[in-house]
Scaffold this motif. Sequence first.
Motif, PDB file in Angstrom:
ATOM      1  N   SER A 159      -4.259   0.298  -7.757  1.00 58.60           N
ATOM      2  CA  SER A 159      -3.893   1.401  -6.776  1.00 58.60           C
ATOM      3  C   SER A 159      -5.410   2.143  -6.213  1.00 58.60           C
ATOM      4  CB  SER A 159      -3.744   2.457  -8.524  1.00 58.60           C
ATOM      5  OG  SER A 159      -4.843   2.908  -9.142  1.00 58.60           O
ATOM      6  N   GLY A 160      -5.164   2.371  -5.081  1.00 51.46           N
ATOM      7  CA  GLY A 160      -6.287   2.051  -4.018  1.00 51.46           C
ATOM      8  C   GLY A 160      -6.857   1.414  -2.969  1.00 51.46           C
ATOM      9  N   ARG A 161      -6.963   2.174  -2.343  1.00 53.19           N
ATOM     10  CA  ARG A 161      -7.588   1.288  -1.121  1.00 53.19           C
ATOM     11  C   ARG A 161      -8.043  -0.335  -1.686  1.00 53.19           C
ATOM     12  NH1 ARG A 161      -9.232   3.283   4.386  1.00 53.19           N
ATOM     13  NH2 ARG A 161      -8.612   1.022   4.606  1.00 53.19           N
ATOM     14  N   THR A 162      -8.435  -0.980  -1.422  1.00 56.45           N
ATOM     15  CA  THR A 162      -8.124  -2.375  -1.723  1.00 56.45           C
ATOM     16  C   THR A 162      -8.739  -3.744  -0.191  1.00 56.45           C
ATOM     17  OG1 THR A 162      -5.983  -3.587  -1.471  1.00 56.45           O
ATOM     18  CG2 THR A 162      -7.406  -2.525  -4.113  1.00 56.45           C
ATOM     19  N   ASP A 163      -8.530  -2.527   1.063  1.00 52.97           N
ATOM     20  CA  ASP A 163      -9.496  -3.131   2.058  1.00 52.97           C
ATOM     21  C   ASP A 163     -10.670  -3.587   1.863  1.00 52.97           C
ATOM     22  OD1 ASP A 163      -7.987  -1.793   4.771  1.00 52.97           O
ATOM     23  OD2 ASP A 163      -7.297  -1.024   2.416  1.00 52.97           O
ATOM     24  N   ASN A 164     -10.841  -5.406   2.477  1.00 56.50           N
ATOM     25  CA  ASN A 164     -12.010  -5.356   2.639  1.00 56.50           C
ATOM     26  C   ASN A 164     -12.666  -6.359   1.108  1.00 56.50           C
ATOM     27  OD1 ASN A 164     -12.208  -6.320   5.586  1.00 56.50           O
ATOM     28  ND2 ASN A 164     -12.795  -4.097   5.622  1.00 56.50           N
ATOM     29  N   THR A 165     -11.655  -6.084  -0.054  1.00 58.72           N
ATOM     30  CA  THR A 165     -12.111  -6.519  -0.933  1.00 58.72           C
ATOM     31  C   THR A 165     -11.852  -7.786  -1.894  1.00 58.72           C
ATOM     32  OG1 THR A 165     -10.287  -5.965  -1.974  1.00 58.72           O
ATOM     33  CG2 THR A 165     -11.724  -3.785  -2.184  1.00 58.72           C
ATOM     34  N   ASP A 166     -12.706  -8.243  -2.585  1.00 56.48           N
ATOM     35  CA  ASP A 166     -12.272  -9.619  -3.273  1.00 56.48           C
ATOM     36  C   ASP A 166     -12.129  -9.290  -5.103  1.00 56.48           C
ATOM     37  OD1 ASP A 166     -15.444 -11.295  -2.679  1.00 56.48           O
ATOM     38  OD2 ASP A 166     -13.825 -10.773  -0.973  1.00 56.48           O
ATOM     39  N   ILE A 167     -11.069  -9.715  -4.916  1.00 54.21           N
ATOM     40  CA  ILE A 167     -10.301  -9.762  -6.343  1.00 54.21           C
ATOM     41  C   ILE A 167     -10.042 -10.749  -7.312  1.00 54.21           C
ATOM     42  CG2 ILE A 167      -8.474  -8.603  -7.686  1.00 54.21           C
ATOM     43  CD1 ILE A 167      -7.486  -6.754  -5.915  1.00 54.21           C
ATOM     44  N   ALA A 168     -10.779 -10.858  -8.674  1.00 53.75           N
ATOM     45  CA  ALA A 168     -10.734 -12.644  -9.192  1.00 53.75           C
ATOM     46  C   ALA A 168     -10.284 -11.857 -10.653  1.00 53.75           C
ATOM     47  CB  ALA A 168     -12.217 -12.154  -9.794  1.00 53.75           C
ATOM     48  N   TRP A 169     -10.861 -13.129 -11.581  1.00 54.62           N
ATOM     49  CA  TRP A 169      -9.369 -12.941 -12.680  1.00 54.62           C
ATOM     50  C   TRP A 169     -10.916 -13.044 -13.744  1.00 54.62           C
ATOM     51  CZ3 TRP A 169      -5.290 -10.917 -14.619  1.00 54.62           C
ATOM     52  CH2 TRP A 169      -3.997 -10.941 -13.598  1.00 54.62           C
ATOM     53  N   PHE A 170     -11.276 -12.942 -14.448  1.00 53.48           N
ATOM     54  CA  PHE A 170     -12.107 -13.688 -16.031  1.00 53.48           C
ATOM     55  C   PHE A 170     -11.612 -13.540 -16.948  1.00 53.48           C
ATOM     56  CE2 PHE A 170     -16.041 -12.834 -14.041  1.00 53.48           C
ATOM     57  CZ  PHE A 170     -15.831 -12.262 -12.624  1.00 53.48           C
ATOM     58  N   ARG A 171     -12.319 -14.294 -17.759  1.00 56.91           N
ATOM     59  CA  ARG A 171     -11.410 -14.145 -19.337  1.00 56.91           C
ATOM     60  C   ARG A 171     -12.408 -14.627 -20.119  1.00 56.91           C
ATOM     61  NH1 ARG A 171      -8.851 -20.403 -19.252  1.00 56.91           N
ATOM     62  NH2 ARG A 171     -10.451 -21.609 -19.282  1.00 56.91           N
ATOM     63  N   GLN A 172     -12.194 -13.811 -21.373  1.00 54.02           N
ATOM     64  CA  GLN A 172     -12.838 -14.114 -22.589  1.00 54.02           C
ATOM     65  C   GLN A 172     -12.490 -14.275 -23.805  1.00 54.02           C
ATOM     66  OE1 GLN A 172     -14.721  -9.757 -23.103  1.00 54.02           O
ATOM     67  NE2 GLN A 172     -16.215 -11.024 -24.407  1.00 54.02           N
ATOM     68  N   ALA A 173     -12.496 -15.680 -23.555  1.00 54.40           N
ATOM     69  CA  ALA A 173     -12.114 -16.230 -25.432  1.00 54.40           C
ATOM     70  C   ALA A 173     -12.363 -15.339 -26.288  1.00 54.40           C
ATOM     71  CB  ALA A 173     -12.230 -17.868 -25.615  1.00 54.40           C
ATOM     72  N   PRO A 174     -12.197 -15.219 -27.658  1.00 53.68           N
ATOM     73  CA  PRO A 174     -12.552 -14.749 -28.890  1.00 53.68           C
ATOM     74  C   PRO A 174     -13.961 -15.320 -29.192  1.00 53.68           C
ATOM     75  CG  PRO A 174      -9.936 -14.885 -29.815  1.00 53.68           C
ATOM     76  CD  PRO A 174     -11.017 -15.839 -27.737  1.00 53.68           C
ATOM     77  N   GLY A 175     -14.786 -14.505 -29.562  1.00 53.75           N
ATOM     78  CA  GLY A 175     -16.272 -14.947 -29.907  1.00 53.75           C
ATOM     79  C   GLY A 175     -17.383 -15.412 -28.754  1.00 53.75           C
ATOM     80  N   LYS A 176     -16.970 -15.824 -27.737  1.00 50.10           N
ATOM     81  CA  LYS A 176     -16.910 -16.131 -26.327  1.00 50.10           C
ATOM     82  C   LYS A 176     -17.457 -14.989 -25.509  1.00 50.10           C
ATOM     83  CE  LYS A 176     -15.879 -20.947 -27.469  1.00 50.10           C
ATOM     84  NZ  LYS A 176     -14.710 -21.660 -26.175  1.00 50.10           N
ATOM     85  N   GLU A 177     -18.417 -15.378 -24.409  1.00 52.66           N
ATOM     86  CA  GLU A 177     -18.345 -14.201 -23.183  1.00 52.66           C
ATOM     87  C   GLU A 177     -17.556 -14.193 -22.358  1.00 52.66           C
ATOM     88  OE1 GLU A 177     -23.857 -14.563 -23.000  1.00 52.66           O
ATOM     89  OE2 GLU A 177     -23.182 -15.036 -22.110  1.00 52.66           O
ATOM     90  N   ARG A 178     -17.268 -13.569 -21.379  1.00 48.45           N
ATOM     91  CA  ARG A 178     -16.307 -13.330 -20.934  1.00 48.45           C
ATOM     92  C   ARG A 178     -16.840 -13.643 -19.511  1.00 48.45           C
ATOM     93  NH1 ARG A 178     -14.120  -7.872 -18.779  1.00 48.45           N
ATOM     94  NH2 ARG A 178     -14.301  -7.296 -21.232  1.00 48.45           N
ATOM     95  N   GLU A 179     -15.932 -15.465 -18.981  1.00 47.58           N
ATOM     96  CA  GLU A 179     -15.823 -15.724 -18.249  1.00 47.58           C
ATOM     97  C   GLU A 179     -15.087 -15.990 -16.633  1.00 47.58           C
ATOM     98  OE1 GLU A 179     -15.419 -20.089 -19.863  1.00 47.58           O
ATOM     99  OE2 GLU A 179     -13.600 -20.023 -19.436  1.00 47.58           O
ATOM    100  N   PHE A 180     -15.978 -16.209 -15.779  1.00 48.65           N
ATOM    101  CA  PHE A 180     -15.110 -16.728 -14.250  1.00 48.65           C
ATOM    102  C   PHE A 180     -14.341 -17.599 -13.891  1.00 48.65           C
ATOM    103  CE2 PHE A 180     -14.566 -16.139 -10.027  1.00 48.65           C
ATOM    104  CZ  PHE A 180     -14.418 -16.972  -9.384  1.00 48.65           C
ATOM    105  N   VAL A 181     -13.233 -16.924 -13.170  1.00 48.54           N
ATOM    106  CA  VAL A 181     -11.405 -17.840 -13.516  1.00 48.54           C
ATOM    107  C   VAL A 181     -10.785 -17.981 -12.256  1.00 48.54           C
ATOM    108  CG1 VAL A 181      -9.348 -17.956 -13.864  1.00 48.54           C
ATOM    109  CG2 VAL A 181     -10.454 -17.009 -15.975  1.00 48.54           C
ATOM    110  N   ALA A 182     -10.785 -17.128 -11.582  1.00 42.47           N
ATOM    111  CA  ALA A 182     -11.060 -17.533  -9.708  1.00 42.47           C
ATOM    112  C   ALA A 182     -11.045 -15.964  -9.123  1.00 42.47           C
ATOM    113  CB  ALA A 182      -9.397 -17.519  -9.504  1.00 42.47           C
ATOM    114  N   VAL A 183     -11.331 -15.823  -7.905  1.00 43.66           N
ATOM    115  CA  VAL A 183     -11.497 -14.803  -6.874  1.00 43.66           C
ATOM    116  C   VAL A 183     -11.008 -15.163  -5.873  1.00 43.66           C
ATOM    117  CG1 VAL A 183     -14.044 -15.697  -6.148  1.00 43.66           C
ATOM    118  CG2 VAL A 183     -13.091 -13.563  -5.584  1.00 43.66           C
ATOM    119  N   ILE A 184     -10.049 -14.309  -4.978  1.00 46.88           N
ATOM    120  CA  ILE A 184      -9.809 -14.626  -3.946  1.00 46.88           C
ATOM    121  C   ILE A 184      -9.445 -12.937  -3.064  1.00 46.88           C
ATOM    122  CG2 ILE A 184      -7.777 -12.919  -4.518  1.00 46.88           C
ATOM    123  CD1 ILE A 184      -5.870 -14.828  -2.803  1.00 46.88           C
TER     124      ILE A 184
END
Length: 123
Positions: A24-49
């Motif tokens: 919600s809101g303006r997303t022009d010229n933004t990159d949007i990514a997915w991250f994931r975090q498994a139990p007991g682990k650090e958040r990690e990058f998955v993909a970006v567009i």
Amino acid sequence: VQLQASGGGDVQPGDSLRLSCVASGRTDNTDIAWFRQAPGKEREFVAVISWRGSKYYRSSLKDRFIISRDNAKNTVYLQMNSLKPEDTAVYYCAVDSSDSPTFRTTPRDYDSWGQGTLVTVSS
């Protein structure tokens, strides 16, 4: 920008799942990514567009995961195929509004985050 992630669930190994992230809101010229975090682990990058549809993936996932974006719906998707137990995690979407010329893969570089959606892969 506020983000709402959805689509997680309990699946079996080998199944597919599609996550959605509605902004919600303006997303022009933004990159949007997915991250994931498994139990007991650090958040990690998955993909970006990018706004224009350029993509970048975590190398270990690029053969199974597909990121896409529908700017008219302000939505980014993550299609996950051939899921494995090690894909179990909370999946987050995030926005990088810095208009950086390069993709960024570190969580601290993203300024807005969705609440996360849990994906559990188990037999």
